[in-house]
Design a protein around this motif. Structure first.
Motif, mmCIF file in Angstrom:
data_model
loop_
_atom_site.group_PDB
_atom_site.id
_atom_site.type_symbol
_atom_site.label_atom_id
_atom_site.label_comp_id
_atom_site.label_asym_id
_atom_site.label_seq_id
_atom_site.Cartn_x
_atom_site.Cartn_y
_atom_site.Cartn_z
ATOM 1 N N SER A 194 11.831 75.521 14.107
ATOM 2 C CA SER A 194 11.712 75.514 15.562
ATOM 3 C C SER A 194 12.712 74.570 16.214
ATOM 4 O O SER A 194 12.976 74.684 17.403
ATOM 5 N N LEU A 195 13.264 73.638 15.430
ATOM 6 C CA LEU A 195 14.219 72.678 15.979
ATOM 7 C C LEU A 195 15.658 73.204 15.952
ATOM 8 O O LEU A 195 16.559 72.555 16.469
ATOM 9 N N TYR A 196 15.863 74.356 15.333
ATOM 10 C CA TYR A 196 17.214 74.856 15.089
ATOM 11 C C TYR A 196 17.475 76.177 15.804
ATOM 12 O O TYR A 196 16.601 77.042 15.878
ATOM 13 N N SER A 197 18.692 76.312 16.287
ATOM 14 C CA SER A 197 19.179 77.645 16.628
ATOM 15 C C SER A 197 19.564 78.315 15.302
ATOM 16 O O SER A 197 20.050 77.662 14.380
ATOM 17 N N MET A 198 19.349 79.607 15.232
ATOM 18 C CA MET A 198 19.586 80.335 13.988
ATOM 19 C C MET A 198 20.581 81.463 14.208
ATOM 20 O O MET A 198 20.547 82.132 15.243
ATOM 21 N N GLY A 199 21.421 81.654 13.240
ATOM 22 C CA GLY A 199 22.433 82.696 13.348
ATOM 23 C C GLY A 199 22.498 83.566 12.121
ATOM 24 O O GLY A 199 22.143 83.131 11.013
ATOM 25 N N TRP A 200 22.925 84.789 12.324
ATOM 26 C CA TRP A 200 23.227 85.707 11.226
ATOM 27 C C TRP A 200 24.726 85.990 11.260
ATOM 28 O O TRP A 200 25.291 86.266 12.325
ATOM 29 N N PHE A 201 25.317 85.924 10.115
ATOM 30 C CA PHE A 201 26.734 86.201 9.941
ATOM 31 C C PHE A 201 26.871 87.262 8.853
ATOM 32 O O PHE A 201 25.955 87.448 8.044
ATOM 33 N N ARG A 202 28.013 87.912 8.824
ATOM 34 C CA ARG A 202 28.259 88.853 7.741
ATOM 35 C C ARG A 202 29.719 88.798 7.330
ATOM 36 O O ARG A 202 30.584 88.428 8.125
ATOM 37 N N GLN A 203 29.951 89.157 6.098
ATOM 38 C CA GLN A 203 31.314 89.171 5.587
ATOM 39 C C GLN A 203 31.486 90.359 4.661
ATOM 40 O O GLN A 203 30.787 90.477 3.638
ATOM 41 N N ALA A 204 32.402 91.216 5.036
ATOM 42 C CA ALA A 204 32.746 92.368 4.213
ATOM 43 C C ALA A 204 33.939 92.000 3.328
ATOM 44 O O ALA A 204 34.713 91.094 3.676
ATOM 45 N N PRO A 205 34.107 92.666 2.215
ATOM 46 C CA PRO A 205 35.230 92.361 1.318
ATOM 47 C C PRO A 205 36.561 92.428 2.043
ATOM 48 O O PRO A 205 36.851 93.402 2.752
ATOM 49 N N GLY A 206 37.354 91.375 1.905
ATOM 50 C CA GLY A 206 38.673 91.353 2.506
ATOM 51 C C GLY A 206 38.696 91.060 3.994
ATOM 52 O O GLY A 206 39.763 91.098 4.613
ATOM 53 N N LYS A 207 37.529 90.760 4.565
ATOM 54 C CA LYS A 207 37.469 90.492 6.005
ATOM 55 C C LYS A 207 36.931 89.096 6.268
ATOM 56 O O LYS A 207 36.284 88.488 5.408
ATOM 57 N N GLU A 208 37.185 88.609 7.471
ATOM 58 C CA GLU A 208 36.672 87.306 7.861
ATOM 59 C C GLU A 208 35.183 87.400 8.160
ATOM 60 O O GLU A 208 34.655 88.461 8.480
ATOM 61 N N ARG A 209 34.527 86.252 8.060
ATOM 62 C CA ARG A 209 33.104 86.204 8.381
ATOM 63 C C ARG A 209 32.916 86.464 9.870
ATOM 64 O O ARG A 209 33.614 85.885 10.709
ATOM 65 N N GLU A 210 31.968 87.315 10.179
ATOM 66 C CA GLU A 210 31.690 87.701 11.569
ATOM 67 C C GLU A 210 30.367 87.099 12.033
ATOM 68 O O GLU A 210 29.359 87.171 11.328
ATOM 69 N N PHE A 211 30.365 86.556 13.206
ATOM 70 C CA PHE A 211 29.164 86.010 13.844
ATOM 71 C C PHE A 211 28.424 87.184 14.470
ATOM 72 O O PHE A 211 28.853 87.709 15.484
ATOM 73 N N VAL A 212 27.317 87.585 13.906
ATOM 74 C CA VAL A 212 26.656 88.831 14.274
ATOM 75 C C VAL A 212 25.608 88.626 15.362
ATOM 76 O O VAL A 212 25.570 89.378 16.340
ATOM 77 N N ALA A 213 24.741 87.642 15.193
ATOM 78 C CA ALA A 213 23.639 87.448 16.128
ATOM 79 C C ALA A 213 23.147 86.005 16.026
ATOM 80 O O ALA A 213 23.318 85.353 14.996
ATOM 81 N N ALA A 214 22.542 85.549 17.101
ATOM 82 C CA ALA A 214 21.977 84.200 17.104
ATOM 83 C C ALA A 214 20.817 84.141 18.071
ATOM 84 O O ALA A 214 20.726 84.936 19.016
ATOM 85 N N ILE A 215 19.918 83.191 17.815
ATOM 86 C CA ILE A 215 18.791 82.948 18.707
ATOM 87 C C ILE A 215 18.669 81.451 18.913
ATOM 88 O O ILE A 215 18.672 80.672 17.953
#
Length: 122
Positions: free
Chosen positions: A29-50
């Motif tokens: 509850s004290l943290y903002s949370m994020g989901w990231f994804r990384q496909a082969p050969g690509k940079e990590r993408e910031f997908v969603a956060a709350i």
């Protein structure tokens, strides 16, 4: 805080998956949370956060309208509901936590959990 992502798998295009990120060590509850994804050969993408308070959310344009991030502080878990999946959603998905600051600043996210692999077949 230690994070563990789960829920990945193989799904056909148009299908759905729900990822979960379970936390231990400290209350989420004290943290903002994020989901990231990384496909082969690509940079990590910031997908969603709350954000840690208020339930304010962020989505990348690539997933807006298809993915939903939510949190259950009582269960110390954050979810990513993924609908209408596309082959381009195939990636390793990671959850991460940010304490304080701007929850939209991807550089603030750390405490990376092990990823969970999502594969979308066409």
């Amino acid at each position: 805080v230690q994070l563990q992502a789960s829920g990945g798998g193989l799904v056909q295009a148009g299908g759905s998956l729900r990822l979960a990120c379970a936390a231990s060590g400290r209350t989420l509850s004290l943290y903002s949370m994020g989901w990231f994804r990384q496909a082969p050969g690509k940079e990590r993408e910031f997908v969603a956060a709350i954000r840690w308070a208020g339930g304010i959310t962020y989505y990348a344009d690539s997933v807006k309208g298809r993915f939903t991030i939510s949190r259950d502080n009582a269960q110390n878990t954050v979810y990513l509901q993924m609908n209408s999946l596309k082959p381009e959603d195939t990636a390793a998905y990671y959850c991460a936590a940010a304490f304080g600051g701007d929850f939209l600043d991807r550089r603030r996210y750390g405490n990376w959990g092990q990823g969970t692999l999502v594969t979308v077949s066409s």
